[in-house]
Write a protein that holds these residues in place. Structure first.
Motif, mmCIF file in Angstrom:
data_model
loop_
_atom_site.group_PDB
_atom_site.id
_atom_site.type_symbol
_atom_site.label_atom_id
_atom_site.label_comp_id
_atom_site.label_asym_id
_atom_site.label_seq_id
_atom_site.Cartn_x
_atom_site.Cartn_y
_atom_site.Cartn_z
ATOM 1 N N LYS A 38 -3.428 -6.198 -7.051
ATOM 2 C CA LYS A 38 -3.147 -4.838 -7.520
ATOM 3 C C LYS A 38 -4.206 -4.336 -8.496
ATOM 4 N N VAL A 43 -5.876 3.744 -8.789
ATOM 5 C CA VAL A 43 -4.837 4.721 -8.475
ATOM 6 C C VAL A 43 -5.340 6.147 -8.660
ATOM 7 N N LYS A 47 -5.728 9.285 -5.908
ATOM 8 C CA LYS A 47 -5.093 10.598 -6.077
ATOM 9 C C LYS A 47 -6.067 11.743 -5.829
ATOM 10 N N ALA A 55 -0.279 9.358 -5.607
ATOM 11 C CA ALA A 55 -0.339 7.929 -5.309
ATOM 12 C C ALA A 55 0.285 7.160 -6.459
ATOM 13 N N GLN A 56 0.963 6.038 -6.134
ATOM 14 C CA GLN A 56 1.626 5.254 -7.162
ATOM 15 C C GLN A 56 2.051 3.911 -6.590
ATOM 16 N N PHE A 62 1.908 -0.061 -2.667
ATOM 17 C CA PHE A 62 1.103 1.050 -3.163
ATOM 18 C C PHE A 62 1.320 2.203 -2.192
#
Length: 473
Positions: A38, A43, A47, A55-56, A62
């Motif tokens: 991760k 992130v 986006k 995005a998250q 994800f």
């Protein structure tokens, strides 16, 4: 160059490259990636990729919010990333060190991934049940229940839920990548007429003459099969590894079933049933204690649940309640009311907007009200606009209270757009009328409130534009 090549390449680059992606699936609006590390995911950069609304991370997944055309992007993304479309998203993750903190996320991923493939069955059968309720004596009373048409739609509607153990067995087996034939047989055994006859007559029965079997009717249940197939993957894998190749074709199925049948009937299925009943009891108790406040709370926080991905977990509770009790008085009621409140808010936003913002708001309104897709409104308006969120929460809470006091209940699965109100059909006619009142209030209050107080300037929906060969149709 294919239509979405640039988008896919940008996403892959910002999630750590192809080698960091272990699996990918999609829902109605989101591309859902499982990654090995991760920390390699940027992130904020994802986006900013053209075509991404947001995005998250949600649990171990994800998630990239894209919109209704995610199903068009998915095949190309899989091809570019080298991930098979049918590949289990848990694959290659078994070497991760055990972490208690990851258990809730993995459980959520297992449940949602197992149920998602059979949602079309629930939706289709739910619409038939809803039509039967609307045409029958409980609502508009336009057709006699003995009419062949009414009998047929009743059969179809009930069939979609009665055989739920078989449907869940298939989808769960795909999720955990185990034997689908073995899973289907175990699911069918749960609703075998001989077993149901034993349960109905209340005869004491011992599996193989040794283990007592709890007398439970598993028709329409979810959790017993989920738990059974989850264990099946390990039992099947064990025998597949230890039985010599020359005996596999007969030995693996026989040994697997010989162990799984008593394990399922005497342990796993009853435990799954008790868990389902326990979850239903929690919801019923919450409703009995908090009453209308419980519905108001679910309705008010529903956009936040979607934004964080927790709506999936909460939705499973309502789903279990529907398959266990046949109705849901809290979770889906609150969610549906929140949808109408959001619709009223976005219409007010559209009316108040000016210039290019009005065009973007119009796209959002159509996507939400007609398409039933809420993510663009949530990420494009609510999370960026404080007044919009206030309008949404107030409208949802007020309507939720009204719905709670009127005792509205969801009885069926159905449309998730402006026809969502039909999910309240299936019970007493007065309940449908009360639901119309509550949902009407949910739409009107945010609409009027939004028109009165307005919205924050220049903090609303921003739609990124694309070149003709990118994410445009």
């Amino acid at each position: 160059m294919a239509k979405y090549t640039e988008f896919c390449n940008e996403v892959i680059k910002n999630v750590g490259g192809k080698e960091n992606i272990s699996g990918v699936v999609h829902c109605m609006t989101r591309l859902r990636l499982n990654v090995k590390d991760k920390s390699k995911v940027n992130v904020e950069a994802v986006k900013e990729v053209k075509g991404a609304i947001g995005a998250q991370f949600s649990g171990e997944q994800f998630q990239i919010i894209i919109g209704q055309h995610v199903s068009e992007i998915y095949p190309e993304f899989c091809e570019i990333s080298g991930i098979e479309k049918t590949k289990s998203i848990e694959e290659n993750l078994d070497k991760e060190p055990f972490d208690f903190k990851k258990i809730p996320g993995k459980v959520l991923d297992f449940i949602s991934g197992s149920i998602a493939p059979i949602l079309p069955i629930m939706m289709g059968a739910g619409l038939f049940k809803m039509l039967y309720a609307m045409l029958g004596p409980d609502l508009f009373n336009v057709m006699n229940v003995e009419h062949p048409f009414m009998k047929m739609i009743s059969i179809v509607g009930n069939c979609g839920f009665y055989f739920m153990p078989i449907f869940v067995a298939w989808s769960t087996a795909k999720k955990v990548n185990t034997s689908i034939p073995m899973a289907l047989l175990l699911g069918a055994l749960l609703i075998d007429p001989n077993i149901l006859s034993i349960v109905t007559t209340g005869e004491p029965f011992k599996m193989y003459g040794i283990l007592s079997m709890p007398l439970v009717n598993y028709a329409q249940t979810l959790l017993p099969t989920l738990l059974t197939v989850w264990v099946l993957q390990y039992v099947f894998k064990f025998f597949d590894n230890v039985i010599p190749k020359s005996f596999k074709i007969m030995g693996v199925p026989f040994c697997t079933l010989f162990i799984m049948i008593p394990l399922m009937f005497c342990g796993l299925a009853p435990i799954g049933n008790w868990l389902g009943e326990g979850m239903s009891w929690v919801i019923t108790t919450l409703y009995d204690v908090a009453g209308p406040l419980a519905i108001a709370l679910v309705s008010a926080v529903f956009p936040f649940l979607i934004a964080t991905g927790m709506h999936v977990a909460v939705g499973q509770i309502g789903l279990v309640n529907m398959t266990t009790a046949g109705f849901d008085p809290v979770v889906f009621v609150g969610m549906n009311i929140a949808y109408y409140a959001m619709s009223g808010m976005i219409v007010a936003y559209l009316i108040r907007a000016k210039g290019e913002e009005k065009q973007m708001a119009g796209v959002n309104a159509v996507t939400l009200i007609v398409g039933g897709i809420s993510e663009p409104t949530i990420f494009g308006v609510l999370v960026r606009n404080k007044k919009a969120m206030i309008v949404q929460v107030i409208g949802s809470a007020i309507a939720g209270l009204v719905g709670g006091f009127l005792g509205v209940t969801v009885y069926s699965f159905g449309a998730t757009n402006f026809m969502t109100i039909l999910q309240f059909a299936g019970g007493p006619g007065q309940d449908f009328i009360n639901a119309c009142i509550a949902c009407g209030i949910a739409f009107i209050v945010p609409l009027v409130l939004g028109l009165m107080i307005g919205f924050d300037e220049k903090k609303g929906f921003k739609l990124r534009k694309f070149k003709s060969n990118k994410l445009s149709k």
